[in-house]
Motif scaffolding. Structure first.
Motif, PDB file in Angstrom:
ATOM      1  N   ASP A 157      42.555  39.763  51.231  1.00  0.00           N
ATOM      2  CA  ASP A 157      42.059  40.754  52.199  1.00  0.00           C
ATOM      3  C   ASP A 157      40.964  41.621  51.565  1.00  0.00           C
ATOM      4  OD1 ASP A 157      43.814  40.065  54.194  1.00  0.00           O
ATOM      5  OD2 ASP A 157      44.739  42.047  54.371  1.00  0.00           O
ATOM      6  N   VAL A 158      41.229  42.072  50.347  1.00  0.00           N
ATOM      7  CA  VAL A 158      40.286  43.000  49.691  1.00  0.00           C
ATOM      8  C   VAL A 158      38.981  42.285  49.366  1.00  0.00           C
ATOM      9  CG1 VAL A 158      39.903  44.397  47.612  1.00  0.00           C
ATOM     10  CG2 VAL A 158      42.106  44.512  48.807  1.00  0.00           C
ATOM     11  N   VAL A 159      39.081  41.094  48.790  1.00  0.00           N
ATOM     12  CA  VAL A 159      37.868  40.346  48.436  1.00  0.00           C
ATOM     13  C   VAL A 159      37.047  40.072  49.698  1.00  0.00           C
ATOM     14  CG1 VAL A 159      37.017  38.133  47.536  1.00  0.00           C
ATOM     15  CG2 VAL A 159      38.832  39.371  46.325  1.00  0.00           C
ATOM     16  N   ARG A 160      37.725  39.702  50.779  1.00  0.00           N
ATOM     17  CA  ARG A 160      37.010  39.411  52.031  1.00  0.00           C
ATOM     18  C   ARG A 160      36.310  40.666  52.557  1.00  0.00           C
ATOM     19  NH1 ARG A 160      41.050  37.139  55.264  1.00  0.00           N
ATOM     20  NH2 ARG A 160      41.617  39.243  55.860  1.00  0.00           N
ATOM     21  N   ALA A 161      37.009  41.794  52.506  1.00  0.00           N
ATOM     22  CA  ALA A 161      36.423  43.039  53.042  1.00  0.00           C
ATOM     23  C   ALA A 161      35.187  43.455  52.245  1.00  0.00           C
ATOM     24  CB  ALA A 161      37.469  44.151  53.009  1.00  0.00           C
TER      25      ALA A 161
END
Ligand SMILES: NC(=O)c1ccc[n+]([C@@H]2O[C@H](COP(=O)([O-])OP(=O)(O)OC[C@H]3O[C@@H](n4cnc5c(N)ncnc54)[C@H](OP(=O)(O)O)[C@@H]3O)[C@@H](O)[C@H]2O)c1
Length: 206
Positions: free
Chosen positions: A45-49
């Protein structure tokens, strides 16, 4: 030039005020929270955001879960949810911020708590929360060292009680700061106005 910021927990009490204050100063702000589709303890989630962003001037990490539980009845799951939202979330988001800030530096603000300051008053049932917040204090110092040569400043803020939904969960009585008061100091730390301050942990008593 438009300045850009990521605010984790931007849907919550203090985070929402930080988003408002930054937008009032014409920053472009991305808020990350579970209800907005990002769990900061989830690496994917964090990498995508962060991959959506071309540049980043400031990261403000407000996300945190508080679940009160007497220590003898603490489960691993309840412990992990608190450490993961606060400390693991700070690790993952700060790491992605370091990458985005590599060209022109930036500012990271980790929202700790007075309960994470050694020696300040503690309250029963908050062991995991206190451990997460104490961890943020140490992480701030460590990242300030690694950030220095990259022009990345890293500071923490440690407020006492703030009038938000989390304070109701904590059930702590007494005077409380207003979220907007805390947000103004956070925005100052995030902006170049506070430069060259780094590695500081500002204590804010109600
Ligand atoms: N209130 C106080 O008295 C006080 C005092 C000192 C320090 N603080 C600190 O100030 C910060 C903000 O607290 P607050 O009082 O504004 O609390 P709040 O109103 O409960 O807000 C917490 C925010 O964190 C988000 N969040 C929680 N877990 C998350 C996760 N895994 N991934 C992404 N977002 C997550 C929540 O959104 P979702 O639920 O949608 O994910 C919400 O936006 C916290 O770090 C807190 O520890 C608060």
């Amino acid at each position: 030039m438009t300045l850009t910021a990521v605010v984790t927990g931007g849907s919550g009490g203090i985070g929402r005020e930080v988003v408002r204050e930054l937008q009032a100063r014409s920053w472009e702000v991305t808020s990350l929270s579970r209800r907005e589709g990002t769990d900061v303890s989830d690496e994917k989630d964090v990498v995508r955001a962060f991959r959506q962003l071309k540049s980043l001037d400031a990261l403000i990490h407000c996300a945190q879960v508080l679940i009160k539980r007497p220590f003898a009845r603490m489960t691993a799951d309840v412990w992990d949810r608190q450490i993961d939202s606060g400390l693991r979330g700070a690790f993952l988001c700060s790491r992605e911020a370091f990458k985005l800030m590599r060209r022109r530096g930036g500012s990271i603000v980790l929202v700790s708590s007075l309960s994470g300051v050694f020696g300040a008053e503690k309250f029963p049932g908050m062991s995991a929360y206190v451990a997460a917040k104490s961890g943020l204090a140490g992480l701030t110092e460590a990242l300030a060292v690694e950030g220095r040569e990259r022009g990345i400043r890293v500071n923490a803020i440690s407020p006492g009680s703030v009038d938000t939904p989390m304070l109701r969960t904590a059930g702590v009585e007494g005077p409380a700061l207003q979220p907007a008061e805390v947000a103004r100091i956070i925005v100052w730390l995030a902006s170049t106005e506070s430069s060259p301050l780094s590695g500081a942990n500002l204590r804010m008593d109600p």
